[in-house]
Design a protein around this motif. Structure first.
Motif, PDB file in Angstrom:
ATOM      1  N   TYR A  71       4.734   7.605 -24.129  1.00  0.00           N
ATOM      2  CA  TYR A  71       4.381   8.934 -23.634  1.00  0.00           C
ATOM      3  C   TYR A  71       4.984  10.051 -24.478  1.00  0.00           C
ATOM      4  O   TYR A  71       5.167  11.171 -23.999  1.00  0.00           O
ATOM      5  CB  TYR A  71       4.779   9.049 -22.156  1.00  0.00           C
ATOM      6  N   GLY A  72       5.266   9.759 -25.742  1.00  0.00           N
ATOM      7  CA  GLY A  72       5.766  10.780 -26.656  1.00  0.00           C
ATOM      8  C   GLY A  72       7.233  11.096 -26.420  1.00  0.00           C
ATOM      9  O   GLY A  72       7.945  10.396 -25.692  1.00  0.00           O
ATOM     10  N   LYS A  73       7.674  12.183 -27.050  1.00  0.00           N
ATOM     11  CA  LYS A  73       9.072  12.599 -26.969  1.00  0.00           C
ATOM     12  C   LYS A  73       9.410  13.015 -25.540  1.00  0.00           C
ATOM     13  O   LYS A  73       8.732  13.850 -24.938  1.00  0.00           O
ATOM     14  CB  LYS A  73       9.320  13.768 -27.920  1.00  0.00           C
ATOM     15  N   VAL A  74      10.479  12.423 -25.016  1.00  0.00           N
ATOM     16  CA  VAL A  74      10.969  12.734 -23.670  1.00  0.00           C
ATOM     17  C   VAL A  74      12.373  13.300 -23.790  1.00  0.00           C
ATOM     18  O   VAL A  74      13.214  12.749 -24.509  1.00  0.00           O
ATOM     19  CB  VAL A  74      10.966  11.476 -22.767  1.00  0.00           C
ATOM     20  N   ASP A  75      12.629  14.390 -23.098  1.00  0.00           N
ATOM     21  CA  ASP A  75      13.934  15.053 -23.161  1.00  0.00           C
ATOM     22  C   ASP A  75      14.827  14.720 -21.978  1.00  0.00           C
ATOM     23  O   ASP A  75      16.053  14.670 -22.123  1.00  0.00           O
ATOM     24  CB  ASP A  75      13.738  16.572 -23.241  1.00  0.00           C
ATOM     25  N   ILE A  76      14.230  14.520 -20.801  1.00  0.00           N
ATOM     26  CA  ILE A  76      14.990  14.310 -19.569  1.00  0.00           C
ATOM     27  C   ILE A  76      14.370  13.155 -18.795  1.00  0.00           C
ATOM     28  O   ILE A  76      13.156  13.123 -18.569  1.00  0.00           O
ATOM     29  CB  ILE A  76      14.987  15.578 -18.678  1.00  0.00           C
ATOM     30  N   LEU A  77      15.199  12.204 -18.383  1.00  0.00           N
ATOM     31  CA  LEU A  77      14.788  11.154 -17.440  1.00  0.00           C
ATOM     32  C   LEU A  77      15.411  11.515 -16.101  1.00  0.00           C
ATOM     33  O   LEU A  77      16.628  11.407 -15.917  1.00  0.00           O
ATOM     34  CB  LEU A  77      15.245   9.781 -17.920  1.00  0.00           C
ATOM     35  N   MET A 130      22.086   0.316 -14.196  1.00  0.00           N
ATOM     36  CA  MET A 130      21.868   1.566 -14.918  1.00  0.00           C
ATOM     37  C   MET A 130      22.392   1.538 -16.355  1.00  0.00           C
ATOM     38  O   MET A 130      21.762   2.109 -17.248  1.00  0.00           O
ATOM     39  CB  MET A 130      22.478   2.735 -14.149  1.00  0.00           C
ATOM     40  N   PRO A 131      23.530   0.901 -16.666  1.00  0.00           N
ATOM     41  CA  PRO A 131      23.947   0.870 -18.075  1.00  0.00           C
ATOM     42  C   PRO A 131      22.883   0.233 -18.975  1.00  0.00           C
ATOM     43  O   PRO A 131      22.628   0.707 -20.084  1.00  0.00           O
ATOM     44  CB  PRO A 131      25.234   0.042 -18.046  1.00  0.00           C
ATOM     45  N   ARG A 132      22.257  -0.814 -18.493  1.00  0.00           N
ATOM     46  CA  ARG A 132      21.203  -1.479 -19.266  1.00  0.00           C
ATOM     47  C   ARG A 132      19.979  -0.566 -19.418  1.00  0.00           C
ATOM     48  O   ARG A 132      19.399  -0.464 -20.517  1.00  0.00           O
ATOM     49  CB  ARG A 132      20.821  -2.787 -18.563  1.00  0.00           C
ATOM     50  N   ILE A 133      19.597   0.093 -18.337  1.00  0.00           N
ATOM     51  CA  ILE A 133      18.448   1.005 -18.387  1.00  0.00           C
ATOM     52  C   ILE A 133      18.728   2.168 -19.324  1.00  0.00           C
ATOM     53  O   ILE A 133      17.884   2.547 -20.157  1.00  0.00           O
ATOM     54  CB  ILE A 133      18.100   1.500 -16.971  1.00  0.00           C
ATOM     55  N   ALA A 134      19.912   2.759 -19.202  1.00  0.00           N
ATOM     56  CA  ALA A 134      20.248   3.917 -20.032  1.00  0.00           C
ATOM     57  C   ALA A 134      20.272   3.553 -21.510  1.00  0.00           C
ATOM     58  O   ALA A 134      19.788   4.318 -22.361  1.00  0.00           O
ATOM     59  CB  ALA A 134      21.584   4.497 -19.600  1.00  0.00           C
ATOM     60  N   LYS A 166      17.770   4.220 -26.624  1.00  0.00           N
ATOM     61  CA  LYS A 166      17.344   3.580 -27.866  1.00  0.00           C
ATOM     62  C   LYS A 166      15.960   4.079 -28.256  1.00  0.00           C
ATOM     63  O   LYS A 166      15.690   4.376 -29.430  1.00  0.00           O
ATOM     64  CB  LYS A 166      17.330   2.062 -27.691  1.00  0.00           C
ATOM     65  N   HIS A 167      15.077   4.191 -27.263  1.00  0.00           N
ATOM     66  CA  HIS A 167      13.718   4.666 -27.532  1.00  0.00           C
ATOM     67  C   HIS A 167      13.640   6.189 -27.643  1.00  0.00           C
ATOM     68  O   HIS A 167      12.776   6.719 -28.351  1.00  0.00           O
ATOM     69  CB  HIS A 167      12.779   4.198 -26.421  1.00  0.00           C
ATOM     70  N   GLN A 168      14.523   6.880 -26.940  1.00  0.00           N
ATOM     71  CA  GLN A 168      14.498   8.350 -26.879  1.00  0.00           C
ATOM     72  C   GLN A 168      15.891   8.887 -27.210  1.00  0.00           C
ATOM     73  O   GLN A 168      16.662   9.246 -26.312  1.00  0.00           O
ATOM     74  CB  GLN A 168      14.057   8.817 -25.487  1.00  0.00           C
ATOM     75  N   PRO A 169      16.259   8.948 -28.480  1.00  0.00           N
ATOM     76  CA  PRO A 169      17.581   9.478 -28.847  1.00  0.00           C
ATOM     77  C   PRO A 169      17.769  10.903 -28.321  1.00  0.00           C
ATOM     78  O   PRO A 169      16.842  11.722 -28.352  1.00  0.00           O
ATOM     79  CB  PRO A 169      17.556   9.451 -30.377  1.00  0.00           C
TER      80      PRO A 169
END
Length: 446
Positions: A204-210, A226-230, A235-238
């Motif tokens: 979905y392109g560049k994401v700034d906030i999850l 959450m550590p694994r998810i984050a 990694k995908h969205q620096p």
């Protein structure tokens, strides 16, 4: 523990944005009901007696749940035009978007491969529309206009059989089984959440906030790792900012007071999320706050160092309510004159005195002693005041006092620890804006 340098920089960037648009949208808009919450047996507040969808089903929770979960079969918002949404949001002066990719009811407004309960599945008539992958269409349209992108995602999922398991009765918003006694079911839910978030972080392109909602989903009973998810998400969205809201700890990078503004500036990064009307999702004949109330909320929040995330719920046909659009345009007209006093600002004591709120430019932006004093017009007043009194912040000797939107400086004189600023007749006759005035001056440091 202080944030790492890269995150501290990102949070400074976030605080400069100041004004965002929140959008709650899904099949529930067809009923005009509160999103998701009426499904929870224990949450009777979400099923008021005047909710037609509730009374038409004889106030039977099983019938209500069945028909609510079937709303995907009639959801067909053929007037959905994300470019038009982005245009009006830009006209309103918003700088970032947070969009509900999936609320607690589990319906995905994106093309997930993890569930058939999604807008792109053939069960949903809108799946045949060229813009069926709604989240992607929305994010692309807003990103094209320079918006920062926030992905709202509910950690809880009341449609998922690994959260509300069909083998057990449903009572409240939590899993309806003991996760410690049934770890194999919970493990499947953990992977389900991980997979959906990875889809959103990669397609979905560049994401700034999850922006993660469902704060009850937290250790120890609802640990989704959450550590694994984050780690995966970043990694995908620096540079990703994560908001594991109301949980605290390492993955709540900023806090999100809901439907309220703190009385005093907090000592953390924050954003008030507030509805334009009475509820988050679309409601026919909703009672919208006036343009003046919304502008004053923005000023009050900015003066305390926060961001204002303003929610508008789109209609079931995909259009924004006309009344909401009119308010957004009026906010944008005010910001076109006074945005300098809002964007890229921080709090400065005493923050607010009576009807005057204060802001200052963020570090490195403009003269370091610059102060903005924003006078809030009382509701119902159409004429500007003849004087604006600054209680305890005084312009430096010789400093001009300018009203934003007016070329010539204003006369002022010291009074106590502050000053009195007189508004000349031409401004009284033809003010540069309505609702609130912003004065700019260099502060006299004691």
């Amino acid at each position: 523990m202080p944030a790492p340098a890269w995150l501290a920089q990102r949070l400074e960037w976030f605080q400069d944005l100041k004004f965002g648009l929140f959008m709650h949208w899904g099949p529930y808009s067809q009923w005009g009901c509160i999103e998701s919450w009426p499904l929870v047996p224990a949450d009777t507040w979400a099923r008021p007696d005047d909710l037609r969808a509730w009374t038409e089903r004889g106030k039977d929770i099983a019938r209500f749940q069945r028909d609510y979960f079937a709303l995907n079969r009639s959801f067909n918002p053929t007037r959905f035009d994300p470019a038009a949404w982005a245009a009006i949001a830009q006209a309103a002066g918003c700088k970032y978007l947070v969009f509900t990719t999936k609320h607690h009811d589990g319906f995905s407004m994106f093309d997930t491969r993890q569930s058939d309960y999604r807008i792109t599945h053939p069960d949903c008539p809108f799946s045949r529309h060229p813009r069926a992958n709604v989240a992607r269409e929305v994010f692309d349209a807003f990103r094209a206009r320079g918006f920062a992108i926030g992905v709202y995602f509910s950690k809880s999922d009341w449609h998922c059989p690994w959260y509300w398991c069909p083998d057990f009765p449903i009572r409240d918003r939590n899993p309806n089984y003991d996760t410690a006694r049934h770890p194999q079911i919970w493990a499947r839910f953990q992977q389900f959440v991980y997979n959906q978030i990875e889809e959103l972080m990669t397609g979905y392109g560049k994401v700034d906030i999850l922006w993660l909602d469902g704060g009850q989903v937290r250790p120890p009973r609802q640990d989704i790792q959450m550590p694994r998810i984050a780690a995966m998400a970043r990694k995908h969205q620096p540079g990703l900012i994560i908001v594991d809201r109301t949980v605290g700890g390492d993955f709540e990078d900023y806090r999100t007071p809901e439907q309220q503004v703190p009385d005093a500036p907090p000592n953390f990064v924050w954003e008030s999320c507030l509805t334009m009307g009475d509820q988050w999702s679309y409601k026919p004949n909703d009672r919208y706050k006036s343009p003046r109330q919304l502008i004053h909320l923005l000023v009050d929040i900015a003066s305390k160092g926060g961001n204002f995330l303003m929610n508008v719920g789109p209609q079931p046909d995909g259009e924004l309510p006309a009344e909401a659009v009119a308010r957004m345009r009026e906010i944008g007209e005010w910001l076109a004159v006074n945005g300098e006093a809002i964007y890229a600002t921080r709090a400065i004591a005493p923050y607010k005195e009576g009807r005057v709120c204060y802001t200052r430019p963020s570090s490195g932006r403009g003269h370091p002693e610059t102060v903005y004093a924003i006078h809030l017009w009382p509701e119902g007043d159409d004429a500007p005041p003849r004087q604006i009194v600054l209680g305890s912040l005084r312009p430096a000797p010789g400093s001009p006092v300018h009203m934003l939107g007016v070329r010539d400086p204003l006369p002022w004189r010291p009074q106590g620890g502050g000053a009195v600023v007189d508004l000349p007749a031409p401004i009284l006759a033809n003010p540069p804006c309505r609702h609130a005035f912003a004065l700019k001056f260099y502060h006299s440091t004691p």
